[in-house]
Design a protein around this motif. Structure first.
Motif, mmCIF file in Angstrom:
data_model
loop_
_atom_site.group_PDB
_atom_site.id
_atom_site.type_symbol
_atom_site.label_atom_id
_atom_site.label_comp_id
_atom_site.label_asym_id
_atom_site.label_seq_id
_atom_site.Cartn_x
_atom_site.Cartn_y
_atom_site.Cartn_z
ATOM 1 N N ILE A 122 0.837 -1.203 0.000
ATOM 2 C CA ILE A 122 0.000 0.000 0.000
ATOM 3 C C ILE A 122 0.870 1.250 0.000
ATOM 4 O O ILE A 122 0.663 2.190 -0.783
ATOM 5 N N LEU A 123 1.857 1.270 0.883
ATOM 6 C CA LEU A 123 2.709 2.457 1.015
ATOM 7 C C LEU A 123 3.552 2.683 -0.231
ATOM 8 O O LEU A 123 3.754 3.827 -0.657
ATOM 9 N N ASN A 124 4.045 1.607 -0.838
ATOM 10 C CA ASN A 124 4.806 1.764 -2.079
ATOM 11 C C ASN A 124 3.941 2.290 -3.217
ATOM 12 O O ASN A 124 4.403 3.082 -4.053
ATOM 13 N N LEU A 125 2.684 1.880 -3.262
ATOM 14 C CA LEU A 125 1.796 2.407 -4.304
ATOM 15 C C LEU A 125 1.493 3.882 -4.087
ATOM 16 O O LEU A 125 1.320 4.632 -5.056
ATOM 17 N N ARG A 126 1.424 4.320 -2.825
ATOM 18 C CA ARG A 126 1.273 5.753 -2.565
ATOM 19 C C ARG A 126 2.502 6.511 -3.081
ATOM 20 O O ARG A 126 2.386 7.604 -3.652
ATOM 21 N N VAL A 127 3.684 5.928 -2.859
ATOM 22 C CA VAL A 127 4.906 6.538 -3.375
ATOM 23 C C VAL A 127 4.843 6.617 -4.901
ATOM 24 O O VAL A 127 5.167 7.651 -5.508
ATOM 25 N N ALA A 128 4.413 5.524 -5.529
ATOM 26 C CA ALA A 128 4.337 5.488 -6.992
ATOM 27 C C ALA A 128 3.398 6.561 -7.520
ATOM 28 O O ALA A 128 3.727 7.270 -8.491
ATOM 29 N N GLU A 129 2.230 6.706 -6.900
ATOM 30 C CA GLU A 129 1.263 7.719 -7.354
ATOM 31 C C GLU A 129 1.846 9.118 -7.234
ATOM 32 O O GLU A 129 1.699 9.951 -8.141
ATOM 33 N N ALA A 130 2.505 9.389 -6.104
ATOM 34 C CA ALA A 130 3.068 10.723 -5.893
ATOM 35 C C ALA A 130 4.133 11.040 -6.942
ATOM 36 O O ALA A 130 4.156 12.138 -7.521
ATOM 37 N N TYR A 131 5.016 10.081 -7.214
ATOM 38 C CA TYR A 131 6.080 10.330 -8.187
ATOM 39 C C TYR A 131 5.543 10.366 -9.618
ATOM 40 O O TYR A 131 6.104 11.071 -10.476
#
Length: 400
Positions: free
Chosen positions: A235-244
């Motif tokens: 979940i947290l990595n996907l939040r990172v992906a969306e932000a970048y």
């Protein structure tokens, strides 16, 4: 003299009258974290909960959405805050873990109702449940273990309330709930939940045009989480992906997406109930969004189609979003496939009309209509525009 008057005017708080609003509140507009800046202690968390659960604050004052560095201050404070060591309470009727189990069961039901109904219909139910938990925290007697569970329950309800506000585009109100949630999760010592809350704050930041802050929040969430659950790490990595992706950093986006799928493929470990929603279907949907934002439409279509193939009847809102995003990839081809885009958008409107309230998803449909502007004279495009405008009006009415 003129300069002094100008400086004084700039420093004056903005009021609703300045903006031409006829609001019930007559006071100045306040930043969304107003009243939530207390110490990172159990008492500070309870005061924050009280500040956001009092008789609806939006009826009595207006808040300004946090932007810039103000968004990231709570995240930095969370990383540095001292651990809360004692949460027992000795006054009042004694309660035990069974009471918290019942609270958690009700919260789980509310989360799953949100999947089907969307944000507007559930907020008051969540607020009522949260007020009950606050009453127990203030007036019941419990040991430290039960106190931590109660704080965790309150933090998750605050997180859910913030999400319901965000889904209906009430951004300042969402921020208030999430700042209070972060403080309460810290009191509970639940770093996974706190990181998840920061992930939601990152999601909002990217949507309100703050990509740098979104990336900082997402990175802080990931770095502050001990990694006990592969599902939560995904979940947290996907939040990172969306932000970048919103920031336009393709390499960082791909690395985060790959990390998310790697965590999902790892042997299952115990995960908190609030992470139930993330599976490969949802991961594909979020990856598709990321690649769409990067302009990599072939990759976006691959992931969005995988998400649509895997979704179930419980994916009403996310299904509508996936159809809309997939339609958008066809409008942005060098030679747009209008027929395919209209068919997919029609499925999205059907889901939103019949089942779910989400101004956020309707906003994506509005963006799709903008892409279709060169073809607005076509009858099918006009028909879609009429349907989306009707949906906007109905969604706004349900959300309020």
């Amino acid at each position: 003299m003129v300069a002094a008057l100008f400086t004084a005017e700039l420093s004056r708080p903005i009021t609703p009258t300045d903006l031409g609003w006829t609001a019930a509140s007559t006071g100045p507009m306040l930043p969304a974290d107003s009243g939530l800046q207390g110490p990172w202690t159990a008492e500070g968390a309870l005061r924050a909960i009280e500040a956001v659960t009092e008789a609806d604050p939006m009826q009595r004052r207006l808040f300004l959405t946090l932007t810039g560095t103000a968004i990231t201050v709570p995240a930095h404070q969370w990383l540095l805050a001292t651990q809360v060591t004692e949460l027992a309470h000795v006054a009042g009727t004694r309660i035990g873990l069974g009471t918290v189990d019942e609270i958690d069961t009700m919260t789980a039901s509310l989360r799953r109702m949100d999947d089907q109904l969307g944000g507007g219909a559930l907020l008051e139910m969540v607020r009522a449940h949260l007020r009950h938990v606050l009453h127990l925290l203030r007036h019941a007697s419990y040991d430290d273990t039960t106190g931590r569970r109660l704080h965790t329950a309150a933090a998750e309800l605050l997180r859910l309330a913030g999400w319901l506000c965000f889904d209906t585009s009430q951004h300042a109100r969402a921020q208030r709930y999430w700042v209070a949630a972060l403080r309460t999760a810290h009191s509970a010592g639940d770093r996974g939940l706190a990181a998840n809350i920061l992930g939601f704050m990152s999601c909002q930041a990217k949507d309100i045009g703050q990509p740098h802050e979104a990336a900082l929040l997402a990175d802080t969430a990931l770095s502050g989480y001990p990694g006990a659950s592969g599902q939560v790490s995904a979940i947290l990595n996907l939040r990172v992906a969306e932000a970048y992706a919103v920031a336009g950093s393709a390499g960082d986006t791909r690395r985060a997406i790959d990390a998310a799928f790697t965590h999902l493929d790892a042997p299952a470990a115990a995960s908190p109930d609030w992470s139930y929603w993330l599976d490969e279907t949802h991961a594909h949907g979020q990856a598709g969004y990321c690649y769409l934002r990067l302009g990599e439409h072939t990759a976006a279509r691959h992931h969005l189609r995988a998400a649509l193939r895997g979704q179930t009847g419980n994916d009403s809102r996310e299904g509508a979003l996936r159809y809309t995003l997939l339609a958008t990839t066809y409008t942005r081809k060098p030679e747009p496939d209008i027929e395919r885009a209209l068919s997919l958008a029609g499925h999205a409107v059907d889901l939103l009309t019949d089942q779910v309230t989400s101004t956020r998803v309707v906003g994506h449909l509005t963006t799709l209509l903008s892409d279709l502007t060169p073809f607005r004279r076509q009858p099918a495009v006009r028909e879609l525009g009429d349907r989306v405008r009707c949906l906007q009006a109905a969604t706004t009415s349900r959300a309020n």
